[in-house]
Structure formats: structure tokens, C-alpha cells
Design a protein around this motif. Structure first.
Motif, PDB file in Angstrom:
ATOM      1  N   ARG A  24       0.840  -1.203   0.000  1.00  0.00           N
ATOM      2  CA  ARG A  24       0.000   0.000   0.000  1.00  0.00           C
ATOM      3  C   ARG A  24       0.873   1.250   0.000  1.00  0.00           C
ATOM      4  NH1 ARG A  24      -2.406   2.947  -1.648  1.00  0.00           N
ATOM      5  NH2 ARG A  24      -4.439   3.882  -1.225  1.00  0.00           N
ATOM      6  N   MET A  25       1.920   1.247   0.834  1.00  0.00           N
ATOM      7  CA  MET A  25       2.793   2.420   0.899  1.00  0.00           C
ATOM      8  C   MET A  25       3.555   2.590  -0.410  1.00  0.00           C
ATOM      9  SD  MET A  25       4.153   2.607   4.831  1.00  0.00           S
ATOM     10  CE  MET A  25       4.537   0.903   5.132  1.00  0.00           C
ATOM     11  N   GLU A  26       3.964   1.475  -0.984  1.00  0.00           N
ATOM     12  CA  GLU A  26       4.646   1.556  -2.275  1.00  0.00           C
ATOM     13  C   GLU A  26       3.736   2.162  -3.336  1.00  0.00           C
ATOM     14  OE1 GLU A  26       6.227  -2.270  -3.204  1.00  0.00           O
ATOM     15  OE2 GLU A  26       7.945  -1.899  -1.875  1.00  0.00           O
ATOM     16  N   LYS A  27       2.476   1.789  -3.272  1.00  0.00           N
ATOM     17  CA  LYS A  27       1.532   2.311  -4.259  1.00  0.00           C
ATOM     18  C   LYS A  27       1.405   3.831  -4.116  1.00  0.00           C
ATOM     19  CE  LYS A  27      -3.185   1.848  -5.911  1.00  0.00           C
ATOM     20  NZ  LYS A  27      -4.529   1.657  -5.336  1.00  0.00           N
ATOM     21  N   VAL A  28       1.347   4.295  -2.871  1.00  0.00           N
ATOM     22  CA  VAL A  28       1.265   5.744  -2.661  1.00  0.00           C
ATOM     23  C   VAL A  28       2.477   6.415  -3.289  1.00  0.00           C
ATOM     24  CG1 VAL A  28       1.243   7.593  -0.952  1.00  0.00           C
ATOM     25  CG2 VAL A  28      -0.066   5.511  -0.536  1.00  0.00           C
ATOM     26  N   LEU A  29       3.668   5.870  -2.993  1.00  0.00           N
ATOM     27  CA  LEU A  29       4.898   6.531  -3.432  1.00  0.00           C
ATOM     28  C   LEU A  29       5.109   6.418  -4.931  1.00  0.00           C
ATOM     29  CD1 LEU A  29       7.241   5.406  -0.537  1.00  0.00           C
ATOM     30  CD2 LEU A  29       6.302   7.676  -0.917  1.00  0.00           C
ATOM     31  N   GLU A  30       4.770   5.274  -5.487  1.00  0.00           N
ATOM     32  CA  GLU A  30       5.138   5.050  -6.881  1.00  0.00           C
ATOM     33  C   GLU A  30       4.033   5.367  -7.881  1.00  0.00           C
ATOM     34  OE1 GLU A  30       6.790   1.143  -6.732  1.00  0.00           O
ATOM     35  OE2 GLU A  30       8.294   1.887  -5.316  1.00  0.00           O
TER      36      GLU A  30
ATOM     37  N   GLU B 227       0.412   6.872  -6.804  1.00  0.00           N
ATOM     38  CA  GLU B 227      -0.527   7.934  -6.469  1.00  0.00           C
ATOM     39  C   GLU B 227       0.100   9.317  -6.394  1.00  0.00           C
ATOM     40  OE1 GLU B 227      -3.870   5.250  -4.167  1.00  0.00           O
ATOM     41  OE2 GLU B 227      -2.117   5.892  -3.064  1.00  0.00           O
ATOM     42  N   VAL B 228       1.297   9.380  -5.778  1.00  0.00           N
ATOM     43  CA  VAL B 228       1.955  10.689  -5.697  1.00  0.00           C
ATOM     44  C   VAL B 228       2.318  11.238  -7.087  1.00  0.00           C
ATOM     45  CG1 VAL B 228       4.086  11.838  -4.933  1.00  0.00           C
ATOM     46  CG2 VAL B 228       2.701  10.598  -3.298  1.00  0.00           C
ATOM     47  N   PRO B 229       2.939  10.432  -7.939  1.00  0.00           N
ATOM     48  CA  PRO B 229       3.217  10.951  -9.287  1.00  0.00           C
ATOM     49  C   PRO B 229       1.952  11.391 -10.035  1.00  0.00           C
ATOM     50  CG  PRO B 229       4.457   8.946  -8.913  1.00  0.00           C
ATOM     51  CD  PRO B 229       3.555   9.109  -7.736  1.00  0.00           C
ATOM     52  N   GLU B 230       0.862  10.658  -9.853  1.00  0.00           N
ATOM     53  CA  GLU B 230      -0.394  11.056 -10.493  1.00  0.00           C
ATOM     54  C   GLU B 230      -0.862  12.416  -9.995  1.00  0.00           C
ATOM     55  OE1 GLU B 230      -2.263   6.625 -11.317  1.00  0.00           O
ATOM     56  OE2 GLU B 230      -3.242   7.944  -9.865  1.00  0.00           O
ATOM     57  N   LEU B 231      -0.766  12.600  -8.683  1.00  0.00           N
ATOM     58  CA  LEU B 231      -1.164  13.885  -8.112  1.00  0.00           C
ATOM     59  C   LEU B 231      -0.279  15.009  -8.633  1.00  0.00           C
ATOM     60  CD1 LEU B 231      -2.033  13.189  -4.359  1.00  0.00           C
ATOM     61  CD2 LEU B 231      -3.571  13.850  -6.192  1.00  0.00           C
ATOM     62  N   ARG B 232       1.018  14.728  -8.761  1.00  0.00           N
ATOM     63  CA  ARG B 232       1.938  15.744  -9.276  1.00  0.00           C
ATOM     64  C   ARG B 232       1.546  16.168 -10.694  1.00  0.00           C
ATOM     65  NH1 ARG B 232       5.722  16.909  -5.844  1.00  0.00           N
ATOM     66  NH2 ARG B 232       6.812  15.250  -4.754  1.00  0.00           N
ATOM     67  N   THR B 233       1.230  15.191 -11.504  1.00  0.00           N
ATOM     68  CA  THR B 233       0.834  15.516 -12.872  1.00  0.00           C
ATOM     69  C   THR B 233      -0.426  16.375 -12.848  1.00  0.00           C
ATOM     70  OG1 THR B 233       1.478  13.250 -13.277  1.00  0.00           O
ATOM     71  CG2 THR B 233       0.566  14.456 -15.145  1.00  0.00           C
ATOM     72  N   GLU B 234      -1.352  15.961 -12.023  1.00  0.00           N
ATOM     73  CA  GLU B 234      -2.614  16.695 -11.936  1.00  0.00           C
ATOM     74  C   GLU B 234      -2.370  18.125 -11.425  1.00  0.00           C
ATOM     75  OE1 GLU B 234      -5.545  14.318  -9.971  1.00  0.00           O
ATOM     76  OE2 GLU B 234      -6.932  16.024  -9.872  1.00  0.00           O
TER      77      GLU B 234
END
Ligand SMILES: Nc1nc2c(ncn2[C@@H]2O[C@H](COP(=O)(O)OP(=O)(O)O)[C@@H](O)[C@H]2O)c(=O)[nH]1
Ligand SMILES: [Mg+2]
Length: 453
Positions: free
Chosen positions: A435-441, A443-450
Motif C-alpha cells: 500500500r505504501m509503495e503504491k502511494v509513493l510510486e 498515487e503521488v506521481p499522479e497527483l503531481r501531474t494533476e
């Protein structure tokens, strides 16, 4: 660059919030990590926080940004509290009670630091176009007492961390008198600002005070050296070297800075001003960066505790095994003793001595385990060793080692506190790691793009 739309800010904040709540909070609770940021933290005005030694020029910098003499300045310690400066149609000075109930700031939570802090808070509302949509926070100077004995009556590092987490830009000022970072400054840099370096601007102020290049170089070198110790970064942090055109400071163009590049210092001051003006855009970056940092720190915290628990279990298992072997041997010895005694053979004393020795060995190893366990709980030193064992593989790879060490600096206190509070911890589940890996790899990059659209 235009300010991001409120809808975008809201959408990103809502997503970050969901990740905190659903993915991270359960892990943080299980491992006694700091709670996820509260919903109120990211709302409120974009904020610039000024920190630094006494008379490093914090108040003067605010006056420079505002283009007016608002804050009192001087060599003697004047301010011992936090002053929040915001825009208003009608100028007014208000006390701490008004500040924590101000709906634009969402700072009611400050109340938890106690009444002494509230009485050291001030809200100054002024009519100044430079302040539209922005809040500036002036802070009391740090005290470089060697013995850390300064008592302000409230948790100063805690309050700084509180403001720093909510700020969008942090200006940290140093001056030639104290280019060193000792005492409180060091503690603030390493503890209160840990994980916040993406919004930290380091400023070496008052460079007009140097009359030779040699003095300047020496002080600058000392500053960087000290910073390197306080902020464990891989690269040398960027330091703005500048001065303020206050009364008594040598004005640019007067040419008596003895060969120092005055124009360059003037430009760097302008760069800092621009960074301050970018605070509203930075807000979005900060929401995402904060989520990223929080997750990374949580992961390290949980990994280290998980490793400790694993070690303990392994130790327990080997002690159990050892105990078992010893018991079997003693049982056999006792049996032999008994049968030999009954057949009037061996010397009784000799066998009793062997039994006593075996019992001693059992007790000794139990005590050894107990001591080892206590030491891990009590000593910082073994916490560092524990971290190194937990991250042995990554640390030997070299590349990320400095980064990991830096992160560890910001997590260690927390691990220590968690151990004091709870002692033993559950193992980290595979699903939690995933779950934490998913956030880092993902979800966070997706948010950055957004956020950058
Ligand atoms: N020479 C010189 N003096 C400065 C500079 N910046 C601030 N000062 C002076 O340093 C003193 C302390 O500044 P102040 O803003 O009160 O520091 P604070 O304690 O960090 O708020 C004041 O007398 C300022 O006029 C600078 O760049 N050069
Ligand atoms: Mg001041």
C-alpha cells in the motif's frame, strides 16, 4: 505563472486526504507514528514563515518585503513571540486569542500548546498590496545557548514545526555573527524542519558587514559546514547570500564592499522576493510533497520497528532452543547423578557442581537477553545500529545512502518515542508495504501531474 484555481487546489487536497485517511492512518496507528496531517492544515492563506537567530534580520526582511517599517528591528532581543501579518482593509493589531479564532487562518489548533504560547501570539492586519492573499509570520530569534536550557514556557520546537508544516515557504536567516548552528538552531533545523527541505530557503544575510573577500569566504564556509551537519542532504544546500538595504547597511553602488559582488547580492535578494510571491503556487506542490514525505517517513519508521521485532523473535527462538538443549542436558545429568549416587559411584559434590553450572548458564543467558532488550530501548546508539541493520542492503548500495541517513535523522526520535510508549510492535504486513509503495510510486506521481496542469 498564474495562481492555481481554488477548485484544483481543493480536488488535490481531497485526494491527498483520502490517501492519508484510508491508506496511511491505520499503519501509523499500529506503529505509533505521528498522526496524519489534519484536514485544517492545508486550508487557510498561503503562508511564509521566517526563522533564524536573534537579529539575523527576520523583522527587517519582512519590512523589506512590505516596503514599509512595520516590524520593530534592532540588535537587542525585542520580540519573544510569533507575529502573523495579513492583509486587511482596515489596519488592526490583535492578540493571540483573536488569531486562533480567525476563520481565514484556521489556526485554532495552536491552543494545544497552552496559554503561554497564545499570549505570545500576535496578529497584525495591515493594508498593503504586497500582502494580498498571503500571510507572513515573524518568529522569536533562536537562542544559541550551549546547554539548551532556554525555557520559553512553551514547546518552541513543537510550535515551529507546527507553523513550518503549514507554511508554503520558510525563510531561514543566518547572519555573520552566528554562521554556526549550535543549540536551538541546530535542533530546529534537524528536528522541527525534518522532511520540509523542499520549502526551505536558506539565507545568509548581512553580507555587507564583510569588508574582505577572505572574511566572507570563511564565514560562508563555516555556515555550509554547519548546515551539512544539521541537514543531512546529499548535496550542499543552496544558500542565498544577500543583505538588506537597511539604515547603516552599505548601499549597493557605493562600491565599498571591498571587492564583493554587490550586484549579485542584490539579485539574490530579488530572487528570494520572487520565491515569496510564489507561495500560492507552492501550496499545491507542498500538499503533494508532504504526502510523499510523510509516506516515506512512515515506511522507514515501520520498517525499522518491524526489523527490531524480527530480531527479537529470532533471538527469542534461539534462546528457546538453547534453553531446550540446556534443559535436556541438565535432565540427563540429573538422571545420571541420581543413578550414580544410588550405585555409590561418582562423587556427589562433583555432580552438584555441574548442575549448578548449568543452572548458572541458563540464568546468565536469560539475563543477557534482558539486558540486550533494555539497551535497544534505552540507547540512541543502538537505534542507529538498528537502522543500519534494517537497511543494510540499501545502505551498501551507496547511491541512496545519504538520502536514507537524512531520512533516518527525521524518523529516529519518533522510533524512540514509539518504543518508549509501546515496547513491542506487530510485524509489518505485506499488504501494508504494498500500500505504501503504491502511494509513493503511483498515487503521488499522479497527483503531481494533476497539480501541474
Ligand atoms: N548591516 C546590516 N544590518 C542589517 C541587515 N539586516 C538587518 N540589519 C540590522 O540588524 C538588526 C537586527 O535586525 P532585525 O530585523 O531586528 O533582526 P531579527 O531579530 O531577526 O528580527 C537591525 O538593527 C537591522 O537594522 C543587513 O543586511 N545588513
Ligand atoms: Mg525581529
Amino acid at each position: 505563472m498564474t495562481d492555481p484555481s481554488p477548485e484544483l487546489v481543493e480536488a488535490i487536497e481531497a485526494k491527498a486526504w483520502t490517501i492519508y485517511e484510508e491508506a496511511l492512518q491505520p499503519i501509523a496507528t499500529r506503529f505509533e507514528f505521528e498522526p496524519v496531517p489534519s484536514k485544517s492544515e492545508t486550508s487557510g492563506l498561503p503562508t511564509v514563515l521566517l526563522l533564524g537567530n536573534h537579529s539575523a534580520g527576520k523583522s527587517s526582511f519582512i519590512n523589506f518585503l512590505l516596503g514599509e517599517d512595520l516590524q520593530r528591528t534592532g540588535i537587542a532581543p525585542i520580540d519573544d513571540g510569533f507575529t502573523v501579518i495579513t492583509h486587511a482593509e482596515k489596519a488592526a493589531d490583535k492578540d493571540g486569542a483573536a488569531l486562533i479564532t480567525n476563520p481565514d487562518l484556521a489556526w485554532g489548533e495552536l491552543q494545544r500548546f497552552g496559554q503561554t504560547l497564545v499570549s505570545h501570539l500576535k496578529l497584525r492586519q495591515i493594508e498593503n498590496p504586497a500582502l494580498r492573499g498571503l500571510a507572513l509570520i515573524d518568529s522569536p530569534g533562536m537562542i544559541d545557548a550551549i546547554d539548551d536550557s532556554v525555557d520559553r514556557g512553551y514547546d518552541f520546537p513543537g510550535v515551529v514545526r507546527w507553523f513550518a508544516e503549514r507554511a508554503d515557504v520558510i525563510l531561514f536567516l543566518f547572519d555573520p555573527d552566528k554562521p554556526g548552528t549550535t543549540g536551538e538552531t541546530l535542533r530546529i533545523l534537524t528536528d522541527s524542519l525534518a522532511g520540509l527541505d523542499h520549502k526551505l530557503l536558506l539565507i545568509f544575510n548581512k553580507v555587507d558587514r564583510f569588508s574582505t573577500m577572505r572574511d566572507f569566504a570563511r564565514a560562508y564556509g563555516a555556515l555550509c559546514w554547519n548546515l551539512g551537519k544539521a541537514i543531512p542532504l546529499k548535496d550542499l544546500p543552496h544558500v542565498y547570500t544577500t543583505y538588506l538595504p537597511v539604515d547603516g547597511a552599505r548601499e549597493s553602488g557605493s562600491g565599498d564592499l571591498a571587492g564583493l559582488p554587490v550586484k549579485d547580492f542584490d539579485e539574490q535578494r530579488e530572487e528570494v522576493r520572487q520565491e515569496v510571491q510564489r507561495a500560492p503556487q507552492r501550496r499545491l506542490d507542498n500538499v503533494v510533497s508532504r504526502l510523499y514525505q510523510y509516506t516515506r517517513r512512515l515506511r522507514m519508521h515501520a520498517t525499522v520497528l518491524d526489523h527490531l521485532q524480527g530480531e527479537r523473535r529470532r533471538h527469542q527462538r534461539s534462546y528457546l532452543f538453547l534453553g531446550l538443549v540446556i534443559s535436556l542436558v541438565s535432565m540427563f545429568a540429573l538422571y545420571m547423578e541420581w543413578s550414580l549416587i544410588s550405585s555409590e559411584g561418582w562423587d556427589r559434590v562433583q555432580w552438584t557442581a555441574i548442575t549448578a553450572l548449568i543452572a548458572g548458564a541458563v540464568l546468565g543467558s536469560a539475563y543477557g537477553f534482558y539486558r540486550w532488550d533494555r539497551r535497544v530501548r534505552d540507547e540512541n546508539l543502538s537505534l542507529d545500529a538498528l537502522f543500519e541493520r534494517a537497511y543494510r542492503r540499501q545502505l551498501t548500495l551507496g547511491e541512496a545512502a545519504d538520502d536514507l541517513q537524512g531520512q533516518w535523522g527525521s524518523v529516529k526520535e519518533r522510533v524512540k518515542r514509539a518504543l518508549e510508549a509501546q515496547g513491542t510492535f506487530p510485524r509489518l504486513r505485506r499488504s501494508e508495504i504494498k500500500r505504501m509503495e503504491k502511494v509513493l510510486e503511483t498515487e503521488v506521481p499522479e497527483l503531481r501531474t494533476e497539480a501541474s496542469q
